[in-house]
Design an enzyme around this catalytic site. Structure first.
Site, PDB file in Angstrom:
ATOM      1  N   LYS A  78       0.867  -1.180   0.000  1.00 44.98           N
ATOM      2  CA  LYS A  78       0.000   0.000   0.000  1.00 44.98           C
ATOM      3  C   LYS A  78       0.905   1.231   0.000  1.00 44.98           C
ATOM      4  CE  LYS A  78      -3.769   2.137   2.651  1.00 44.98           C
ATOM      5  NZ  LYS A  78      -4.642   2.018   3.848  1.00 44.98           N
ATOM      6  N   SER A 153      -9.552   2.182   2.749  1.00 49.55           N
ATOM      7  CA  SER A 153      -8.624   2.868   1.885  1.00 49.55           C
ATOM      8  C   SER A 153      -7.634   1.954   1.172  1.00 49.55           C
ATOM      9  CB  SER A 153      -7.847   3.914   2.683  1.00 49.55           C
ATOM     10  OG  SER A 153      -7.079   3.285   3.695  1.00 49.55           O
ATOM     11  N   SER A 177      -9.806  -0.132   7.033  1.00 52.34           N
ATOM     12  CA  SER A 177      -9.218  -0.097   5.686  1.00 52.34           C
ATOM     13  C   SER A 177      -8.554  -1.364   5.200  1.00 52.34           C
ATOM     14  CB  SER A 177      -8.223   1.048   5.575  1.00 52.34           C
ATOM     15  OG  SER A 177      -8.934   2.244   5.397  1.00 52.34           O
TER      16      SER A 177
HETATM   17  N1  GLN Z   1     -13.139   4.556   6.196  1.00 52.67           N
HETATM   18  C1  GLN Z   1     -12.439   5.004   7.356  1.00 52.67           C
HETATM   19  C2  GLN Z   1     -12.023   6.432   7.175  1.00 52.67           C
HETATM   20  O1  GLN Z   1     -12.317   6.991   6.191  1.00 52.67           O
HETATM   21  C3  GLN Z   1     -11.278   4.113   7.668  1.00 52.67           C
HETATM   22  C4  GLN Z   1     -10.045   4.418   6.925  1.00 52.67           C
HETATM   23  C5  GLN Z   1      -8.877   3.615   7.372  1.00 52.67           C
HETATM   24  O2  GLN Z   1      -9.019   2.613   8.071  1.00 52.67           O
HETATM   25  N2  GLN Z   1      -7.689   4.059   6.990  1.00 52.67           N
HETATM   26  O3  GLN Z   1     -11.386   6.997   8.004  1.00 52.67           O
END
Ligand code: GLN
Length: 503
Positions: A78, A153, A177
């Site tokens: 990532k 993400s 994410s």
């Molecule tokens: N969807 C969540 C957010 O927008 C989680 C994102 C994440 O875990 N990096 O913060």
């Protein structure tokens, strides 16, 4: 015979050791797949020369009889992990072209274990989002239906693994994410206990929540990778836990007889946190969609067949995890992102009048809308007069959410439920509605706030033939138990072996 890209990490490792395939052949095979399926938007950076050099090195080590566990296995990262060999952007214009002088600890550990890196994977900007549409460069697409999002993400990681562009990838999970894109793309992913893996070199979003973890097709592969990723890092991450590295594959084969699976009674009937007061959109329903609920129920029945018993538990503050998380995470983000000021690294505005103007223009140009929104929310909730009303209250409720889990774990060994209320949605469907995105995080946020290990494994299909993941959560440091439960399920079912058409 299966094609190379259908094989798991465990199978590829056996083939490499038996010299039935070389690391260079594997690297070329997967690089070519990345190019062929470029339209998925999974990669942000590749570099054939760098990858092949690493593969040649792995082959030389294999020839010497080196037994590093991931020797020659292709993986990709990532783009939130900084890497010496590839640019690191966090999906942001702010860091476009940024070259780190060092590898993050997780990347270095995987390299040390012999993995060959194929490049950097697309993600929401600074990991803020649930769809990968917040990537400043391009959205990633879901290989099961390219008109849909892969989740986020870590959407590039999930899309790449599901499309078999790579056997495994790294992801990060702050509020879901790893689990949510794994669920949406029909793969397996685990977020370990907060502090298990070092955050050194992971571009920070919300430091009290961010954790690295592996994404692969099987629980066994996740166990192999996770065993190499964890370990304390006291000099570089003061929140890394002082516990020895663990072999998470050791209990994969333990039978599940007697396992108590807690099913939160509130999770089947959740209604959205009262959005009407804060947002004008129609009242959202956070209860799982019928087809998602059905897949989850069937998975729970399968667990009963495997010898587990289901017990009802209560997580009464689940819905509060949305406002709590969306106060704490932006608060931490607003502080973490203050380092992007056009001075030390990354983007700097070309024209400006004075220092303040340089900061203002640099940040206005470098950050996307969602990142700006969170910096503003975070600055607001931390400001004098609002700190007590929002940030402090959120911290108190965070503690209560963590306590609720401890109560629940008196009755059960793992907790099971949905990862998300729906299957992957269409690109663009929620992109103009940040709150709709936030609400869809209701099932992943509680475990994140409590710092618990949690994972997603594929358990069926819902909607118009889109994958559904089951979430499993365990108490602190019980990753081995989660991976065991997932592996046993995968020994008895074949959901994890399904491939999207055309891949
Ligand atoms: N969807 C969540 C957010 O927008 C989680 C994102 C994440 O875990 N990096 O913060």
């Amino acid at each position: 015979m299966s094609e190379l890209h259908d094989l798991t990490v465990a199978q590829l490792a056996t083939k490499l050791r038996a010299k039935e395939v070389s690391a260079v052949e594997l690297a070329r095979h997967f690089l070519a797949r990345g190019v062929r399926h470029e339209a998925l938007g999974a990669y942000l950076a590749t570099n054939e020369e760098v990858t092949l050099a690493q593969a040649r090195d792995a082959d030389a080590r294999l020839a010497r009889g080196d037994t590093a566990p991931l020797l020659g296995i292709p993986i990709a990262h990532k783009d939130i992990f900084v890497t010496r060999d590839f640019p690191s952007t966090a999906g942001s214009r702010m860091l476009e072209g940024y070259q780190s002088p060092f590898d993050s600890t997780v990347v270095a550990k995987l390299k040390g274990a012999g993995a060959v890196s194929l490049g950097k994977l697309n993600c929401d900007e600074f990991a803020m989002g649930s769809s990968t549409e917040n990537s400043a460069f391009k959205p990633a697409r879901n290989p099961w239906d390219a008109t849909r999002i892969p989740g986020g993400s870590s959407g590039g990681s999930a899309a790449a693994v599901a499309a078999r562009l790579i056997p495994a990838a790294t992801g990060t999970d702050t509020g879901g994410s790893i689990r949510q894109p794994a669920s949406f793309c029909g793969i397996t992913g685990i977020k370990p206990t907060y502090g298990r893996a070092s955050r050194y070199g992971m571009i920070a979003f919300a430091s009290s929540l961010d954790q690295a973890g592996p994404m692969a097709r099987t629980a066994e592969d996740c166990a192999l990778l996770l065993s190499c990723m964890c370990g304390s890092d006291p000099d570089r991450d003061s929140t890394s836990l002082d516990v020895p590295a663990e072999d998470f594959t050791r209990s994969l084969n333990t039978p599940l007889k007697g396992l108590r699976i807690g099913v939160p009674k509130e999770w089947g009937e959740l209604r959205a946190f009262d959005v009407e007061r804060v947002h004008s959109s129609p009242k959202a329903q956070n209860a799982p969609e019928a087809s998602v609920a059905k897949a989850i129920d069937e998975a729970l029945s399968q667990y009963e067949k495997l010898g587990a018993t289901l017990v009802e538990v209560s997580l009464p503050r689940t819905e509060l995890s949305i406002p709590v998380y969306y106060i704490i995470a932006p608060a931490e983000a607003s502080s973490n992102l203050s380092r992007f000021d056009g001075v030390k690294f990354g983007h700097r505005a070309a024209k400006y009048a004075d220092l303040t103007d340089m900061y203002r223009k640099t940040r206005a140009e470098g950050f996307g809308d969602e990142v700006k929104r969170r910096i503003m929310i975070g600055t607001y909730v931390l400001s004098h007069g609002y700190y007590d009303a929002y940030y402090l209250q959120a911290q108190k409720i965070r503690r209560m959410i963590a306590d609720d889990f401890q109560q629940a774990f008196k009755e059960c060994d793992v907790i099971a439920g949905p990862v998300a209320p729906t299957v992957a949605w269409k690109l663009g469907e929620k992109s103009s509605d940040p709150i709709a995105n936030y609400l869809a995080d209701v099932y992943t946020l509680p475990a994140s706030l409590a710092g618990l290990p949690c994972m997603s494994l594929p358990v069926g299909f819902g909607g118009e033939y889109m994958p559904v993941g089951l979430q499993l959560i365990a108490n602190h440091l019980q990753e081995a138990r989660l991976l065991n439960a997932a592996h046993q399920f995968q020994q008895a079912t074949d959901w994890h072996q399904r491939a999207p058409e055309g891949f």
